[in-house]
Enzyme design. Sequence first.
Site, PDB file in Angstrom:
ATOM      1  N   TYR A   1       0.989  -1.156   0.034  1.00  0.00           N
ATOM      2  CA  TYR A   1       0.051  -0.046  -0.026  1.00  0.00           C
ATOM      3  C   TYR A   1       0.813   1.287  -0.029  1.00  0.00           C
ATOM      4  O   TYR A   1       0.564   2.275  -0.662  1.00  0.00           O
ATOM      5  CB  TYR A   1      -0.908  -0.072   1.217  1.00  0.00           C
ATOM      6  CG  TYR A   1      -1.747   1.238   1.453  1.00  0.00           C
ATOM      7  CD1 TYR A   1      -2.738   1.499   0.895  1.00  0.00           C
ATOM      8  CD2 TYR A   1      -1.394   1.778   2.713  1.00  0.00           C
ATOM      9  CE1 TYR A   1      -3.448   2.839   0.985  1.00  0.00           C
ATOM     10  CE2 TYR A   1      -2.379   3.105   3.069  1.00  0.00           C
ATOM     11  CZ  TYR A   1      -3.304   3.269   2.151  1.00  0.00           C
ATOM     12  OH  TYR A   1      -3.986   4.451   2.644  1.00  0.00           O
TER      13      TYR A   1
HETATM   14  N1  LIG Z   1      -9.346   5.164   6.161  1.00  0.00           N
HETATM   15  C1  LIG Z   1      -8.196   5.473   6.620  1.00  0.00           C
HETATM   16  O1  LIG Z   1      -7.606   5.136   7.748  1.00  0.00           O
HETATM   17  C2  LIG Z   1      -7.027   6.139   5.524  1.00  0.00           C
HETATM   18  C3  LIG Z   1      -6.057   6.728   5.988  1.00  0.00           C
HETATM   19  C4  LIG Z   1      -5.027   7.239   5.145  1.00  0.00           C
HETATM   20  C5  LIG Z   1      -5.399   7.267   3.911  1.00  0.00           C
HETATM   21  N2  LIG Z   1      -6.611   6.795   3.539  1.00  0.00           N
HETATM   22  C6  LIG Z   1      -7.073   7.171   2.155  1.00  0.00           C
HETATM   23  O2  LIG Z   1      -8.132   7.706   2.162  1.00  0.00           O
HETATM   24  C7  LIG Z   1      -8.786   7.279   0.877  1.00  0.00           C
HETATM   25  C8  LIG Z   1     -10.117   6.721   1.023  1.00  0.00           C
HETATM   26  O3  LIG Z   1     -10.093   5.772   1.892  1.00  0.00           O
HETATM   27  P1  LIG Z   1     -11.467   5.285   2.555  1.00  0.00           P
HETATM   28  O4  LIG Z   1     -11.063   5.042   4.024  1.00  0.00           O
HETATM   29  O5  LIG Z   1     -12.753   6.461   2.388  1.00  0.00           O
HETATM   30  O6  LIG Z   1     -11.719   4.256   1.697  1.00  0.00           O
HETATM   31  P2  LIG Z   1     -13.210   3.339   1.727  1.00  0.00           P
HETATM   32  O7  LIG Z   1     -14.093   3.462   2.764  1.00  0.00           O
HETATM   33  O8  LIG Z   1     -12.477   1.764   1.474  1.00  0.00           O
HETATM   34  O9  LIG Z   1     -13.653   3.771   0.360  1.00  0.00           O
HETATM   35  C9  LIG Z   1     -12.946   3.565  -0.778  1.00  0.00           C
HETATM   36  C10 LIG Z   1     -13.652   3.860  -2.038  1.00  0.00           C
HETATM   37  O10 LIG Z   1     -12.904   3.724  -3.308  1.00  0.00           O
HETATM   38  C11 LIG Z   1     -13.686   2.914  -4.179  1.00  0.00           C
HETATM   39  N3  LIG Z   1     -13.161   1.949  -4.810  1.00  0.00           N
HETATM   40  C12 LIG Z   1     -12.588   0.976  -4.440  1.00  0.00           C
HETATM   41  N4  LIG Z   1     -12.111   0.124  -5.515  1.00  0.00           N
HETATM   42  C13 LIG Z   1     -12.600   0.722  -6.604  1.00  0.00           C
HETATM   43  C14 LIG Z   1     -12.061   0.502  -8.146  1.00  0.00           C
HETATM   44  N5  LIG Z   1     -11.627  -0.590  -8.314  1.00  0.00           N
HETATM   45  N6  LIG Z   1     -12.809   1.374  -8.886  1.00  0.00           N
HETATM   46  C15 LIG Z   1     -13.203   2.499  -8.562  1.00  0.00           C
HETATM   47  N7  LIG Z   1     -13.388   3.049  -7.140  1.00  0.00           N
HETATM   48  C16 LIG Z   1     -13.047   1.717  -6.087  1.00  0.00           C
HETATM   49  C17 LIG Z   1     -14.952   2.322  -3.445  1.00  0.00           C
HETATM   50  O11 LIG Z   1     -15.997   2.027  -3.855  1.00  0.00           O
HETATM   51  P3  LIG Z   1     -16.507   0.882  -4.490  1.00  0.00           P
HETATM   52  O12 LIG Z   1     -16.124  -0.184  -3.652  1.00  0.00           O
HETATM   53  O13 LIG Z   1     -18.048   0.931  -4.930  1.00  0.00           O
HETATM   54  O14 LIG Z   1     -15.874   0.675  -6.068  1.00  0.00           O
HETATM   55  C18 LIG Z   1     -15.221   3.510  -2.147  1.00  0.00           C
HETATM   56  O15 LIG Z   1     -16.024   4.559  -2.725  1.00  0.00           O
HETATM   57  C19 LIG Z   1      -7.795   6.212   0.189  1.00  0.00           C
HETATM   58  O16 LIG Z   1      -7.102   6.558  -0.584  1.00  0.00           O
HETATM   59  C20 LIG Z   1      -7.263   5.822   1.321  1.00  0.00           C
HETATM   60  O17 LIG Z   1      -5.870   5.355   0.916  1.00  0.00           O
HETATM   61  C21 LIG Z   1      -7.410   6.449   4.284  1.00  0.00           C
END
Ligand SMILES: NC(=O)c1ccc[n+]([C@@H]2O[C@H](COP(=O)([O-])OP(=O)(O)OC[C@H]3O[C@@H](n4cnc5c(N)ncnc54)[C@H](OP(=O)(O)O)[C@@H]3O)[C@@H](O)[C@H]2O)c1
Length: 544
Positions: free
Chosen positions: A418
């Site tokens: 990641y």
């Molecule tokens: N949560 C944390 O602790 C955290 C910390 C640091 C950084 N981040 C970053 O923040 C961002 C958002 O994270 P999150 O926590 O909100 O993640 P999440 O809840 O898992 O949501 C991920 C999103 O990406 C979409 N997605 C996944 N695979 C996809 C694909 N193949 N094509 C198109 N869309 C896709 C999902 O929708 P579908 O499944 O409908 O496709 C969903 O809308 C990411 O870049 C992550 O690396 C998160």
Amino acid sequence: MLSALSRARFDGRLHHVSSVAVAGDYADTFTEAMFQEGQDLPHAYHRSKFESEKLVRESKVDYRIYRPSSVVGDSKTGAMDRIDGVYYSFGAIKKLAYALPGWVRLPVPRIRGRFNLVPVDYVADAMVHIAFSDTDARVFHLVDPKPPPFVKMADMFVAAAGGPRLGPAVDIAKMPGAKKTGALMSMPPSVRELRDAFVSDLGLPTQGLGAMNIKVRLEDGNTQAALAGSGISCPPLRTYAKTLYRYYEDHLDPMKQRPARYRRELGGKVVLVTGASRGIGLATAHMAAEAGAEVLLVARDAAKLEAVAQEIRAAGGRAHAHATDLSSFDAIDALADAVLAQYGGVDVLIHNAARSIRRPISASLDRFHDYERTMALNYFAPVRLTLRLLPSLRERGGTISHVLTMGVLMPAPYFAAYLATKGALDAFGDSLMAELQHEGIHVSSVYLPLVKTEMMAPVEEYAGRSDVMTPRRAATMILDGVVDRRRRVMTGMGAYFAFSNRVMPATTSRILNLLERAFPLDDTPSEFPLEKAFITNAIGGSPV
Ligand SMILES: NC(=O)c1ccc[n+]([C@@H]2O[C@H](COP(=O)([O-])OP(=O)(O)OC[C@H]3O[C@@H](n4cnc5c(N)ncnc54)[C@H](OP(=O)(O)O)[C@@H]3O)[C@@H](O)[C@H]2O)c1
């Protein structure tokens, strides 16, 4: 006004509020008797004040002229209605106070000079008194007769914010190479662009710097004579600096005015958010739509996306669902074609969709596909979409937001697949900026901490963590980066990690390795159970 007074044969007295800006860049004592001393007026503000005072002086009306220095809020309440002058530095001061505690002493460059601040209540009281007093004097400086030195003034405000004490002052002019640097600083315009970037890194506005003269000393004999016995005097800054800062924090801080700021910068803009069906992307899409943007929602789940679009529309916003699997290059191309055909391009591109994998490298020996699939979605997808939309972004001077993780600043164990993808995207953003910044393209890199979404949900040890951010708070970090065109957005902890990783790389690597051994992911017992218990207790879960 003057010609109207002349036509009306006005024979009263005109009270004209000028400014000490008429002194321009004068670098000595400027008295109330002085006006045209051959001083340069480098800033438009200087010139406008000088020209208007000149018109009054050359007219035939009787006048009294008041020249306040830089007016700040009320000395008793701190009340102020706008951000101006020294208030522009309060954002940077707040950052400093956030990063460093009050017991730290911070060496600063010696800046010789004084910036004259005067509270609005003193200006108003003095003006009213002088306007009705019997005096032959015609020009009055409304200034602090004993302003503190520049660094002392800054120290008062930083202390008011709870930040580090400033000092000792270091004499940069006496450091080796200072002369050459001086010559370089006079080399426009590249150096000016660099200076502006530096000033913006400090959170200060670049315009208005030229209006600041800290070399001039302002004499106010006429004012002191007119106020004698009135009980009106300018209070020393140290007695009210804290009051000014508190008022700023409570009422003027732009961070408190997010909705208006977002509306100003995002209203009517086309904003594409990937991963908008849930979590951080969903919160970001809602917030951008609330600010008046036309939001293009991208994720795989078409039904969920349509529901989000309808919710936004029901609240009066504009949103369109574009269901796309971003791990397919063909699907990315089709998305780009549809966006260009339907909206002509985008103003803001937020690369948020990603997948995370928490697995030790030693448990991944036969799992190369983990590296491939994270790379496909987290790196190749945003790069491909950016390349396809770049011409339209160039035309519009658009902004690209890279949603990264604090792990890029301090790579923790178990996230090799990641973190490499996020590091790669970060590097791509750096190159984009290096090549295209002058065309108006901006890349904002956001290093998020742990956020409460489905992404972190599978890790039980994170459930009780006390430092977890809400998706809405994460969305404000992303949109702050976009609307304020911030190059890098991180929390205070992120900034600390970035710093220690640069300055102490060996120590940092060892600390992370110790963490891995304290918090093993397989069944092996912890090498450091005491430390593990202590950390778990302190942060409410596992740090890795
Ligand atoms: N949560 C944390 O602790 C955290 C910390 C640091 C950084 N981040 C970053 O923040 C961002 C958002 O994270 P999150 O926590 O909100 O993640 P999440 O809840 O898992 O949501 C991920 C999103 O990406 C979409 N997605 C996944 N695979 C996809 C694909 N193949 N094509 C198109 N869309 C896709 C999902 O929708 P579908 O499944 O409908 O496709 C969903 O809308 C990411 O870049 C992550 O690396 C998160």
